[in-house]
Design a protein around this motif. Structure first.
Motif, PDB file in Angstrom:
ATOM      1  N   LEU A  16     -27.649   0.952  -0.902  1.00  0.00           N
ATOM      2  CA  LEU A  16     -27.032  -0.334  -0.580  1.00  0.00           C
ATOM      3  C   LEU A  16     -26.133  -0.815  -1.721  1.00  0.00           C
ATOM      4  CD1 LEU A  16     -26.728  -2.876   1.184  1.00  0.00           C
ATOM      5  CD2 LEU A  16     -28.773  -3.787   0.061  1.00  0.00           C
ATOM      6  N   GLU A  17     -26.563  -0.660  -2.955  1.00  0.00           N
ATOM      7  CA  GLU A  17     -25.751  -1.130  -4.079  1.00  0.00           C
ATOM      8  C   GLU A  17     -24.413  -0.401  -4.122  1.00  0.00           C
ATOM      9  OE1 GLU A  17     -25.799  -1.590  -8.969  1.00  0.00           O
ATOM     10  OE2 GLU A  17     -27.580  -0.838  -7.918  1.00  0.00           O
ATOM     11  N   PHE A  18     -24.411   0.908  -3.878  1.00  0.00           N
ATOM     12  CA  PHE A  18     -23.148   1.648  -3.864  1.00  0.00           C
ATOM     13  C   PHE A  18     -22.230   1.118  -2.764  1.00  0.00           C
ATOM     14  CE2 PHE A  18     -20.548   4.991  -1.976  1.00  0.00           C
ATOM     15  CZ  PHE A  18     -19.773   5.367  -3.064  1.00  0.00           C
ATOM     16  N   ASP A  19     -22.790   0.875  -1.581  1.00  0.00           N
ATOM     17  CA  ASP A  19     -21.983   0.372  -0.467  1.00  0.00           C
ATOM     18  C   ASP A  19     -21.358  -0.985  -0.808  1.00  0.00           C
ATOM     19  OD1 ASP A  19     -22.677   2.608   0.992  1.00  0.00           O
ATOM     20  OD2 ASP A  19     -24.401   1.633   1.944  1.00  0.00           O
ATOM     21  N   LEU A  20     -22.126  -1.829  -1.500  1.00  0.00           N
ATOM     22  CA  LEU A  20     -21.604  -3.144  -1.893  1.00  0.00           C
ATOM     23  C   LEU A  20     -20.506  -3.006  -2.947  1.00  0.00           C
ATOM     24  CD1 LEU A  20     -25.026  -5.014  -2.137  1.00  0.00           C
ATOM     25  CD2 LEU A  20     -23.239  -5.467  -0.437  1.00  0.00           C
ATOM     26  N   ARG A  21     -20.737  -2.131  -3.929  1.00  0.00           N
ATOM     27  CA  ARG A  21     -19.732  -1.902  -4.964  1.00  0.00           C
ATOM     28  C   ARG A  21     -18.451  -1.334  -4.360  1.00  0.00           C
ATOM     29  NH1 ARG A  21     -20.997  -4.895  -9.346  1.00  0.00           N
ATOM     30  NH2 ARG A  21     -23.091  -4.446 -10.139  1.00  0.00           N
ATOM     31  N   LEU A  22     -18.619  -0.400  -3.432  1.00  0.00           N
ATOM     32  CA  LEU A  22     -17.452   0.197  -2.783  1.00  0.00           C
ATOM     33  C   LEU A  22     -16.664  -0.861  -2.020  1.00  0.00           C
ATOM     34  CD1 LEU A  22     -15.827   2.730  -2.043  1.00  0.00           C
ATOM     35  CD2 LEU A  22     -17.389   3.070  -0.107  1.00  0.00           C
ATOM     36  N   GLN A  23     -17.370  -1.789  -1.370  1.00  0.00           N
ATOM     37  CA  GLN A  23     -16.680  -2.830  -0.605  1.00  0.00           C
ATOM     38  C   GLN A  23     -15.905  -3.758  -1.533  1.00  0.00           C
ATOM     39  OE1 GLN A  23     -16.613  -2.738   2.743  1.00  0.00           O
ATOM     40  NE2 GLN A  23     -15.015  -4.321   2.597  1.00  0.00           N
ATOM     41  N   GLU A  24     -16.476  -4.090  -2.695  1.00  0.00           N
ATOM     42  CA  GLU A  24     -15.739  -4.929  -3.651  1.00  0.00           C
ATOM     43  C   GLU A  24     -14.490  -4.216  -4.150  1.00  0.00           C
ATOM     44  OE1 GLU A  24     -18.304  -6.510  -6.761  1.00  0.00           O
ATOM     45  OE2 GLU A  24     -18.567  -8.288  -5.492  1.00  0.00           O
ATOM     46  N   TYR A  25     -14.594  -2.908  -4.359  1.00  0.00           N
ATOM     47  CA  TYR A  25     -13.423  -2.117  -4.758  1.00  0.00           C
ATOM     48  C   TYR A  25     -12.360  -2.145  -3.655  1.00  0.00           C
ATOM     49  CZ  TYR A  25     -10.637   2.119  -5.388  1.00  0.00           C
ATOM     50  OH  TYR A  25      -9.605   3.015  -5.491  1.00  0.00           O
ATOM     51  N   ILE A  26     -12.816  -1.988  -2.399  1.00  0.00           N
ATOM     52  CA  ILE A  26     -11.878  -1.997  -1.268  1.00  0.00           C
ATOM     53  C   ILE A  26     -11.145  -3.334  -1.192  1.00  0.00           C
ATOM     54  CG2 ILE A  26     -11.730  -1.978   1.259  1.00  0.00           C
ATOM     55  CD1 ILE A  26     -14.033   0.069   1.240  1.00  0.00           C
ATOM     56  N   GLU A  27     -11.873  -4.427  -1.442  1.00  0.00           N
ATOM     57  CA  GLU A  27     -11.236  -5.745  -1.379  1.00  0.00           C
ATOM     58  C   GLU A  27     -10.186  -5.907  -2.471  1.00  0.00           C
ATOM     59  OE1 GLU A  27     -11.638  -7.789   1.169  1.00  0.00           O
ATOM     60  OE2 GLU A  27     -12.883  -6.152   1.921  1.00  0.00           O
ATOM     61  N   LEU A  28     -10.409  -5.308  -3.644  1.00  0.00           N
ATOM     62  CA  LEU A  28      -9.390  -5.339  -4.704  1.00  0.00           C
ATOM     63  C   LEU A  28      -8.158  -4.564  -4.269  1.00  0.00           C
ATOM     64  CD1 LEU A  28     -11.622  -4.862  -7.887  1.00  0.00           C
ATOM     65  CD2 LEU A  28     -10.369  -6.930  -7.233  1.00  0.00           C
ATOM     66  N   CYS A  29      -8.395  -3.427  -3.609  1.00  0.00           N
ATOM     67  CA  CYS A  29      -7.263  -2.638  -3.100  1.00  0.00           C
ATOM     68  C   CYS A  29      -6.546  -3.394  -1.986  1.00  0.00           C
ATOM     69  CB  CYS A  29      -7.743  -1.278  -2.592  1.00  0.00           C
ATOM     70  SG  CYS A  29      -8.365  -0.179  -3.876  1.00  0.00           S
ATOM     71  N   ARG A  30      -7.290  -4.112  -1.153  1.00  0.00           N
ATOM     72  CA  ARG A  30      -6.689  -4.877  -0.071  1.00  0.00           C
ATOM     73  C   ARG A  30      -5.771  -5.963  -0.647  1.00  0.00           C
ATOM     74  NH1 ARG A  30      -8.956  -5.305   4.878  1.00  0.00           N
ATOM     75  NH2 ARG A  30     -11.046  -4.962   4.027  1.00  0.00           N
ATOM     76  N   ALA A  31      -6.202  -6.543  -1.759  1.00  0.00           N
ATOM     77  CA  ALA A  31      -5.392  -7.575  -2.418  1.00  0.00           C
ATOM     78  C   ALA A  31      -4.300  -6.967  -3.287  1.00  0.00           C
ATOM     79  CB  ALA A  31      -6.301  -8.467  -3.266  1.00  0.00           C
ATOM     80  N   GLU A  32      -4.234  -5.611  -3.301  1.00  0.00           N
ATOM     81  CA  GLU A  32      -3.250  -4.851  -4.068  1.00  0.00           C
ATOM     82  C   GLU A  32      -3.321  -5.160  -5.572  1.00  0.00           C
ATOM     83  OE1 GLU A  32       0.607  -5.202  -2.301  1.00  0.00           O
ATOM     84  OE2 GLU A  32      -0.042  -4.356  -0.372  1.00  0.00           O
ATOM     85  N   LYS A  33      -4.546  -5.357  -6.042  1.00  0.00           N
ATOM     86  CA  LYS A  33      -4.796  -5.528  -7.484  1.00  0.00           C
ATOM     87  C   LYS A  33      -5.215  -4.172  -8.037  1.00  0.00           C
ATOM     88  CE  LYS A  33      -6.270 -10.354  -6.946  1.00  0.00           C
ATOM     89  NZ  LYS A  33      -7.365 -11.334  -7.144  1.00  0.00           N
ATOM     90  N   LYS A  34      -4.251  -3.304  -8.231  1.00  0.00           N
ATOM     91  CA  LYS A  34      -4.556  -1.910  -8.547  1.00  0.00           C
ATOM     92  C   LYS A  34      -5.194  -1.738  -9.914  1.00  0.00           C
ATOM     93  CE  LYS A  34      -1.041  -0.029  -5.443  1.00  0.00           C
ATOM     94  NZ  LYS A  34       0.111   0.892  -5.292  1.00  0.00           N
ATOM     95  N   GLN A  35      -4.739  -2.462 -10.912  1.00  0.00           N
ATOM     96  CA  GLN A  35      -5.318  -2.324 -12.246  1.00  0.00           C
ATOM     97  C   GLN A  35      -6.791  -2.771 -12.248  1.00  0.00           C
ATOM     98  OE1 GLN A  35      -3.969  -0.798 -14.843  1.00  0.00           O
ATOM     99  NE2 GLN A  35      -2.176  -0.382 -13.539  1.00  0.00           N
ATOM    100  N   GLU A  36      -7.067  -3.901 -11.583  1.00  0.00           N
ATOM    101  CA  GLU A  36      -8.451  -4.370 -11.497  1.00  0.00           C
ATOM    102  C   GLU A  36      -9.314  -3.377 -10.722  1.00  0.00           C
ATOM    103  OE1 GLU A  36      -5.776  -6.101 -10.985  1.00  0.00           O
ATOM    104  OE2 GLU A  36      -5.994  -8.218 -11.567  1.00  0.00           O
ATOM    105  N   ALA A  37      -8.724  -2.771  -9.674  1.00  0.00           N
ATOM    106  CA  ALA A  37      -9.460  -1.804  -8.869  1.00  0.00           C
ATOM    107  C   ALA A  37      -9.821  -0.571  -9.686  1.00  0.00           C
ATOM    108  CB  ALA A  37      -8.643  -1.414  -7.642  1.00  0.00           C
ATOM    109  N   ILE A  38      -8.881  -0.090 -10.489  1.00  0.00           N
ATOM    110  CA  ILE A  38      -9.137   1.088 -11.339  1.00  0.00           C
ATOM    111  C   ILE A  38     -10.242   0.770 -12.351  1.00  0.00           C
ATOM    112  CG2 ILE A  38      -8.144   2.583 -13.105  1.00  0.00           C
ATOM    113  CD1 ILE A  38      -5.451   2.311 -11.617  1.00  0.00           C
ATOM    114  N   ALA A  39     -10.172  -0.410 -12.970  1.00  0.00           N
ATOM    115  CA  ALA A  39     -11.193  -0.802 -13.945  1.00  0.00           C
ATOM    116  C   ALA A  39     -12.555  -0.949 -13.276  1.00  0.00           C
ATOM    117  CB  ALA A  39     -10.783  -2.105 -14.619  1.00  0.00           C
TER     118      ALA A  39
END
Length: 406
Positions: free
Chosen positions: A197-220
């Motif tokens: 579950l924790e991985f799924d939640l982390r992955l979703q937060e990463y996806i939301e950063l990509c959705r907002a096109e915050k690429k540097q934050e997503a990479i970090a």
């Protein structure tokens, strides 16, 4: 005795009732153990440091006293933390466990389901199951009202379902913060269960950063929280990395699915399944499970034939159980299998035993039928007189007629 209480079968539904507070107490114990281990290790290190400095021969007495005072201060802090933990979580959980076990222990003194004591106990059980159903279906205020009016707050899991609802509402608002905090509190149990579950939640937060096109934050974020899962989720991590090159408006299938908003719905379901598992709760309300047990013994093909419907049958209630417009228990019965009887069995209402060639049925003059063994036992106790438990009529045992099963 026809209505003899089967305690073992009754307790089958009560496992979560006792296990939820037990799991909560285990959590309190683990937290206390962590505090003790951390402070004990610190004390050991301080003791070794003082010992080594003594061996060197150049230790000002003021430093030694300061080190000992520091150790005493840490122990007092530990004592205060453990005391606070016991008062805020440990003692209340102990009280809940005690009350629930005492409630279950009442069954040991009940011999029959016809006693007023069992009727009161069963009423309380039904109230608990109604509260459980309300909590699972988002009717929190109704659940609290029932629990308060029936004085059973300590016998139901209002706090647990309150936490579940709070975290699910956060996920519905597309926020993983509360769910991740819960994962942090239960990290050891999730790791032991190999839950992701924790991985799924982390992955979703990463996806939301990509959705907002915050690429540097997503990479970090990927480097800090997701890469550590590479041993078990490498393929998903590789695919997620591709989101950096695909915008939210992409029509490419694999990446379009990652951006799909339905992932939040799946996260809610996954969280609920996980917290139910960790707290040993069934996925279905206990009220439904008890109804299923009864309906599965009643459901027959005749219930779905308009010419053979029975107005007194709960499975025949409302429309056809397979119809999406089914009403009442008929709709609930649609989820259980048909009752299967390759050979008919006739059960004695007095003894609960099957009537067959070795324990043949005997009929009263008015047609009421019971097993020979039960009636012989009754006649032996009453001077050859038997009494029908249904209608209260009496007659001599010799007046009974044998009934042959064909």
């Amino acid at each position: 005795m026809a209505n003899k209480l089967d305690i073992e079968s009754t307790l089958l539904f009560e496992q979560p009732f006792a296990k939820v507070p037990y799991e909560n107490y285990r959590k309190v114990f683990r937290t206390s153990a962590k505090h003790i281990e951390r402070e004990f290790n610190a004390l050991q290190n301080n003791s070794k440091d003082i010992s080594n400095r003594f061996k060197s021969g150049n230790v000002p007495s003021e430093d030694v006293v300061a080190s000992i005072d520091n150790m005493i201060g840490r122990m007092e802090t530990l004592k205060r933390k453990l005391s606070d933990l016991h008062e805020t979580a440990g003692k209340p959980t102990q009280d809940v466990m005690r009350e629930r076990l005492q409630h279950l222990g009442q069954l040991e003194h009940m011999q029959s389901m016809n006693t007023p004591e069992f009727a009161r106990w069963a009423d309380t059980r039904l109230d608990r199951w109604l509260v459980d159903w309300c909590l699972r279906n988002g009717k929190e205020q109704t659940a609290k009202r029932i629990a308060h009016d029936k004085d059973i707050e300590i016998l139901v899991d209002l706090d647990l379902f309150g936490d579940i609802r709070r975290i699910e509402m956060a996920l519905e608002r597309h926020s993983c913060a509360e769910a991740l905090a819960w994962c942090s509190e239960n990290k050891a149990a999730l790791r032991k269960a190999k839950n992701t579950l924790e991985f799924d939640l982390r992955l979703q937060e990463y996806i939301e950063l990509c959705r907002a096109e915050k690429k540097q934050e997503a990479i970090a974020y990927m480097a800090k929280h997701i890469i550590s899962w590479h041993a078990t989720h490498l393929q998903q991590i590789k695919q997620a990395s591709g989101l950096l090159a695909f915008p939210p408006r992409t029509t490419c299938g694999p990446y379009k699915r990652l951006y799909d908003a339905s992932r939040w719905v799946n996260l809610v379901k996954s969280f609920r399944q996980t917290i139910y598992t960790l707290n040993t709760l069934p996925t279905e309300p206990l009220l439904n499970l008890s109804l299923y047990a009864g309906l599965v013994s009643l459901k027959l093909p005749a219930c779905f034939d308009p010419s053979t419907k029975n107005v007194d049958c709960p499975v025949c209630d409302g429309e056809s159980g397979t119809d999406s417009q089914a009403k009442g228990l008929g709709r609930l019965a649609a989820e259980v299998p048909f009752s299967q009887h390759s050979n008919s069995s006739i059960v004695c209402e007095i003894s609960g035993k099957i009537m067959d060639a070795d324990n043949m049925p005997m009929a009263f003059p008015d047609g009421q039928v019971y097993s020979r063994e039960a009636l012989e036992e009754m006649a032996a106790k009453n001077g050859g007189i038997v009494r029908c438990p249904r209608k209260g009529t009496t007659c001599e045992f010799s007046k009974l007629r044998k009934v042959f099963i064909s």
